[in-house]
Design an enzyme around this catalytic site. Structure first.
Site, PDB file in Angstrom:
ATOM      1  N   HIS A 132       0.848  -1.187   0.000  1.00  0.00           N
ATOM      2  CA  HIS A 132       0.000   0.000   0.000  1.00  0.00           C
ATOM      3  C   HIS A 132       0.885   1.239   0.000  1.00  0.00           C
ATOM      4  O   HIS A 132       1.924   1.263   0.645  1.00  0.00           O
ATOM      5  CB  HIS A 132      -0.921   0.026   1.229  1.00  0.00           C
ATOM      6  CG  HIS A 132      -2.100   0.923   1.040  1.00  0.00           C
ATOM      7  ND1 HIS A 132      -2.025   2.275   1.239  1.00  0.00           N
ATOM      8  CD2 HIS A 132      -3.350   0.660   0.622  1.00  0.00           C
ATOM      9  CE1 HIS A 132      -3.204   2.819   0.962  1.00  0.00           C
ATOM     10  NE2 HIS A 132      -4.029   1.863   0.573  1.00  0.00           N
ATOM     11  N   ASP A 161      -7.999  -5.185  -0.732  1.00  0.00           N
ATOM     12  CA  ASP A 161      -8.381  -6.079  -1.829  1.00  0.00           C
ATOM     13  C   ASP A 161      -8.069  -7.545  -1.543  1.00  0.00           C
ATOM     14  O   ASP A 161      -8.611  -8.423  -2.218  1.00  0.00           O
ATOM     15  CB  ASP A 161      -7.638  -5.669  -3.117  1.00  0.00           C
ATOM     16  CG  ASP A 161      -8.243  -4.424  -3.763  1.00  0.00           C
ATOM     17  OD1 ASP A 161      -9.472  -4.290  -3.726  1.00  0.00           O
ATOM     18  OD2 ASP A 161      -7.476  -3.604  -4.292  1.00  0.00           O
TER      19      ASP A 161
HETATM   20  C1  LIG Z   1      -7.809  -0.437  -3.096  1.00  0.00           C
HETATM   21  C2  LIG Z   1      -6.443  -0.325  -3.462  1.00  0.00           C
HETATM   22  O1  LIG Z   1      -6.131   0.329  -4.408  1.00  0.00           O
HETATM   23  S1  LIG Z   1      -5.300  -1.102  -2.491  1.00  0.00           S
HETATM   24  C3  LIG Z   1      -3.972  -1.502  -3.627  1.00  0.00           C
HETATM   25  C4  LIG Z   1      -4.399  -2.553  -4.589  1.00  0.00           C
HETATM   26  N1  LIG Z   1      -3.288  -2.939  -5.472  1.00  0.00           N
HETATM   27  C5  LIG Z   1      -2.623  -4.076  -5.320  1.00  0.00           C
HETATM   28  O2  LIG Z   1      -2.885  -4.869  -4.439  1.00  0.00           O
HETATM   29  C6  LIG Z   1      -1.553  -4.338  -6.350  1.00  0.00           C
HETATM   30  C7  LIG Z   1      -0.275  -4.832  -5.691  1.00  0.00           C
HETATM   31  N2  LIG Z   1       0.388  -3.780  -4.938  1.00  0.00           N
HETATM   32  C8  LIG Z   1       1.089  -2.808  -5.576  1.00  0.00           C
HETATM   33  O3  LIG Z   1       1.274  -2.820  -6.807  1.00  0.00           O
HETATM   34  C9  LIG Z   1       1.692  -1.711  -4.736  1.00  0.00           C
HETATM   35  O4  LIG Z   1       1.959  -2.149  -3.427  1.00  0.00           O
HETATM   36  C10 LIG Z   1       0.786  -0.464  -4.690  1.00  0.00           C
HETATM   37  C11 LIG Z   1       0.449  -0.022  -6.118  1.00  0.00           C
HETATM   38  C12 LIG Z   1      -0.487  -0.763  -3.949  1.00  0.00           C
HETATM   39  C13 LIG Z   1       1.508   0.664  -3.966  1.00  0.00           C
HETATM   40  O5  LIG Z   1       2.592   0.949  -4.735  1.00  0.00           O
HETATM   41  P1  LIG Z   1       3.767   1.995  -4.464  1.00  0.00           P
HETATM   42  O6  LIG Z   1       3.626   2.701  -3.206  1.00  0.00           O
HETATM   43  O7  LIG Z   1       3.870   2.814  -5.695  1.00  0.00           O
HETATM   44  O8  LIG Z   1       4.996   1.044  -4.347  1.00  0.00           O
HETATM   45  P2  LIG Z   1       5.840   0.483  -5.557  1.00  0.00           P
HETATM   46  O9  LIG Z   1       4.992  -0.195  -6.572  1.00  0.00           O
HETATM   47  O10 LIG Z   1       6.745   1.576  -6.025  1.00  0.00           O
HETATM   48  O11 LIG Z   1       6.656  -0.622  -4.801  1.00  0.00           O
HETATM   49  C14 LIG Z   1       7.771  -0.371  -3.914  1.00  0.00           C
HETATM   50  C15 LIG Z   1       8.589  -1.654  -3.817  1.00  0.00           C
HETATM   51  O12 LIG Z   1       7.793  -2.665  -3.187  1.00  0.00           O
HETATM   52  C16 LIG Z   1       7.557  -3.746  -4.088  1.00  0.00           C
HETATM   53  N3  LIG Z   1       6.165  -4.112  -4.008  1.00  0.00           N
HETATM   54  C17 LIG Z   1       5.118  -3.285  -3.754  1.00  0.00           C
HETATM   55  N4  LIG Z   1       3.973  -3.990  -3.776  1.00  0.00           N
HETATM   56  C18 LIG Z   1       4.312  -5.253  -4.037  1.00  0.00           C
HETATM   57  C19 LIG Z   1       3.568  -6.432  -4.189  1.00  0.00           C
HETATM   58  N5  LIG Z   1       2.251  -6.413  -4.081  1.00  0.00           N
HETATM   59  N6  LIG Z   1       4.221  -7.569  -4.459  1.00  0.00           N
HETATM   60  C20 LIG Z   1       5.551  -7.587  -4.572  1.00  0.00           C
HETATM   61  N7  LIG Z   1       6.316  -6.501  -4.445  1.00  0.00           N
HETATM   62  C21 LIG Z   1       5.704  -5.344  -4.182  1.00  0.00           C
HETATM   63  C22 LIG Z   1       7.865  -3.184  -5.476  1.00  0.00           C
HETATM   64  O13 LIG Z   1       8.236  -4.191  -6.375  1.00  0.00           O
HETATM   65  C23 LIG Z   1       8.980  -2.220  -5.166  1.00  0.00           C
HETATM   66  O14 LIG Z   1      10.166  -2.954  -4.978  1.00  0.00           O
HETATM   67  P3  LIG Z   1      11.581  -2.375  -5.485  1.00  0.00           P
HETATM   68  O15 LIG Z   1      11.775  -1.111  -4.680  1.00  0.00           O
HETATM   69  O16 LIG Z   1      12.526  -3.462  -5.139  1.00  0.00           O
HETATM   70  O17 LIG Z   1      11.421  -2.107  -6.931  1.00  0.00           O
HETATM   71  O1  LIG Z   2      -5.746   4.609  -0.877  1.00  0.00           O
HETATM   72  C1  LIG Z   2      -5.235   3.970  -1.810  1.00  0.00           C
HETATM   73  O2  LIG Z   2      -4.178   4.301  -2.389  1.00  0.00           O
HETATM   74  C2  LIG Z   2      -5.872   2.720  -2.267  1.00  0.00           C
HETATM   75  C3  LIG Z   2      -6.881   2.173  -1.326  1.00  0.00           C
HETATM   76  O3  LIG Z   2      -6.563   1.506  -0.379  1.00  0.00           O
HETATM   77  C4  LIG Z   2      -8.276   2.514  -1.551  1.00  0.00           C
HETATM   78  O4  LIG Z   2      -8.593   3.253  -2.483  1.00  0.00           O
HETATM   79  O5  LIG Z   2      -9.136   2.023  -0.786  1.00  0.00           O
END
Ligand SMILES: CC(=O)SCCNC(=O)CCNC(=O)[C@H](O)C(C)(C)COP(=O)(O)OP(=O)(O)OC[C@H]1O[C@@H](n2cnc3c(N)ncnc32)[C@H](O)[C@@H]1OP(=O)(O)O
Ligand SMILES: O=C([O-])CC(=O)C(=O)O
Length: 372
Positions: free
Chosen positions: A257, A308
């Site tokens: 997150h 999620d």
């Molecule tokens: C309701 C919602 O929107 S909740 C979020 C729903 N989305 C997901 O579950 C998708 C999976 N999760 C993700 O892609 C990310 O954690 C996000 C998009 C939620 C947040 O992303 P950001 O804050 O931008 O973090 P970012 O994607 O830059 O990741 C930072 C590091 O953690 C790692 N990382 C983050 N999430 C994950 C994951 N789910 N699985 C594996 N590695 C991860 C990245 O690979 C990155 O590693 P690195 O620095 O070695 O390259």
């Molecule tokens: O806040 C965020 O980045 C994503 C999330 O958890 C939501 O929208 O519920």
């Protein structure tokens, strides 16, 4: 100029709707744990739109207003019947349907506050009818008309399945709606605010928000969590599967997150619901896998489960098609989007940040014949 990739850590607006401070989520000052345990989704809608909980009369008025607006125009139903139903993405259908709904609203482009509040009720009331009508039509079934005396949560399940749901199902679904309703300046809410800050209309704002929620890094993650659990198939396969994904530098859906460091306060409620519902419906293996994956990712990557992750096995246990998980997220989050849209209109300024330019400079134009 210096830019921050993904606007991480940037505060882009003031808002009185919801807050995340030290991993604690509140809607208008009420702790999400308190609301998840005690409140109806209708109360949360009122809370987000007015930043106070309704008294009995106000709640009844909102319920009546929603009941009054639940039916959708015949043109929308006809449009839902017009697709190649096997291949179409339900979030694309929803995006198009909400946009289309605006075309059938005579006051779509009115900008007065009272008109926007009426449209907010209309959109919130009709979105479950659209999602459930589509879900039935694609199975060759007729849409079920809303029952105006049912709660929002019960009505959704009734329109989806054509029979009144059990109390336990309603309770779980209501809680899921409450937990997904708002989340500060998440990507889809920010999208909605950027859109309406141009003084575009409320339907455009919600359509834009749906478009942003659809992506797998945001709301689209929940159905992908279920795809992953289904592919894993067996509890013993969970960790090898995850290890392989990480080796391939794939992200684990439902994990991580941008804002929460220690944990998403909504996940524990969904975890408990998943434990209970998967147990009751013979799907415990999905809960067991999820617990293993959550623990592994926390220990090995330091990442928490987000909203999620466990919502996937909760919706699966309620017998809901996997590609409806994200539209259901939209049904709930519409309440938050509308709250933010109304707040944005109330004290508007165009949202227009800058970009650090990294492209070539001092280029000279050559006619096409002279270009290599
Ligand atoms: C309701 C919602 O929107 S909740 C979020 C729903 N989305 C997901 O579950 C998708 C999976 N999760 C993700 O892609 C990310 O954690 C996000 C998009 C939620 C947040 O992303 P950001 O804050 O931008 O973090 P970012 O994607 O830059 O990741 C930072 C590091 O953690 C790692 N990382 C983050 N999430 C994950 C994951 N789910 N699985 C594996 N590695 C991860 C990245 O690979 C990155 O590693 P690195 O620095 O070695 O390259
Ligand atoms: O806040 C965020 O980045 C994503 C999330 O958890 C939501 O929208 O519920």
């Amino acid at each position: 100029m210096t830019s921050t990739k993904g606007l991480e850590g940037i505060t882009a607006t003031e808002s009185a709707i919801s807050s995340i401070i030290d991993d604690k989520l509140t809607y208008a000052g009420y702790d999400i744990d308190d609301l998840a345990t005690n409140s109806s989704f209708e109360e949360v809608i009122y809370l987000l739109w007015n930043q106070k909980l309704p008294n009995k009369k106000q709640l009844d008025e909102l319920k009546d207003a929603l009941a009054e607006e639940m039916d959708i125009p015949d043109e929308i139903t006809a449009h839902l019947k017009s697709y190649d139903l096997k291949s179409v993405n339900p979030m694309a259908v929803l995006r198009t349907s909400i946009s289309m709904l605006g075309i059938f609203d005579n006051e779509a482009d009115e900008m007065e506050e009272e008109s926007n509040k009426r449209k907010a009720v209309r959109i919130q009331a009709k979105i479950p009818t659209i999602v459930t009508a589509f879900a039935r039509i694609r199975k060759g079934e007729e849409p079920v008309k809303p029952k105006k005396d049912l709660s929002f949560a019960a009505n959704f399940l009734y329109m989806l399945n054509g029979e009144e749901p059990e109390d336990l199902e309603v309770e779980a679904f209501n809680k899921a709606l409450v937990l997904h309703a708002d989340h500060e300046l998440n990507a889809s809410t920010f999208t909605a605010r950027v859109c309406v800050a141009t003084l575009s209309d409320i339907y455009s704002g919600v359509t834009a928000a749906i478009s942003a929620l659809k992506g797998p890094l945001h709301g689209g993650a929940n159905e992908r969590v279920m795809a992953m659990l289904t592919e894993i198939g067996d509890v013993d396969n969970a960790i090898p599967h995850i290890e392989k994904k990480l080796e391939n530098k794939e992200k684990i859906m439902g994990m991580g997150h941008r804002v929460y460091q220690q944990g998403d306060p909504r996940a524990k409620h969904l975890r408990e619901m998943s434990r209970e519902l998967t147990g009751l419906t013979g799907h415990s293996k999905f809960y067991d896998m999820s617990v293993k994956i959550e623990k592994y990712i926390k220990e090995n990557k330091g990442l928490p489960a987000n909203v999620d992750f466990y919502s996937a096995s909760v919706y699966h246990s309620l017998g809901i098609d996997h590609d409806l998980f994200t539209p259901i997220f939209a049904v709930s989050r519409t309440s938050g989007w509308l709250a933010h849209i109304l707040e944005q209109y109330n004290d508007n300024r165009l949202i227009r940040p800058r970009a650090d330019y990294t492209g070539p400079k001092n280029q000279t134009y050559k006619p096409v014949e002279e270009r290599s």
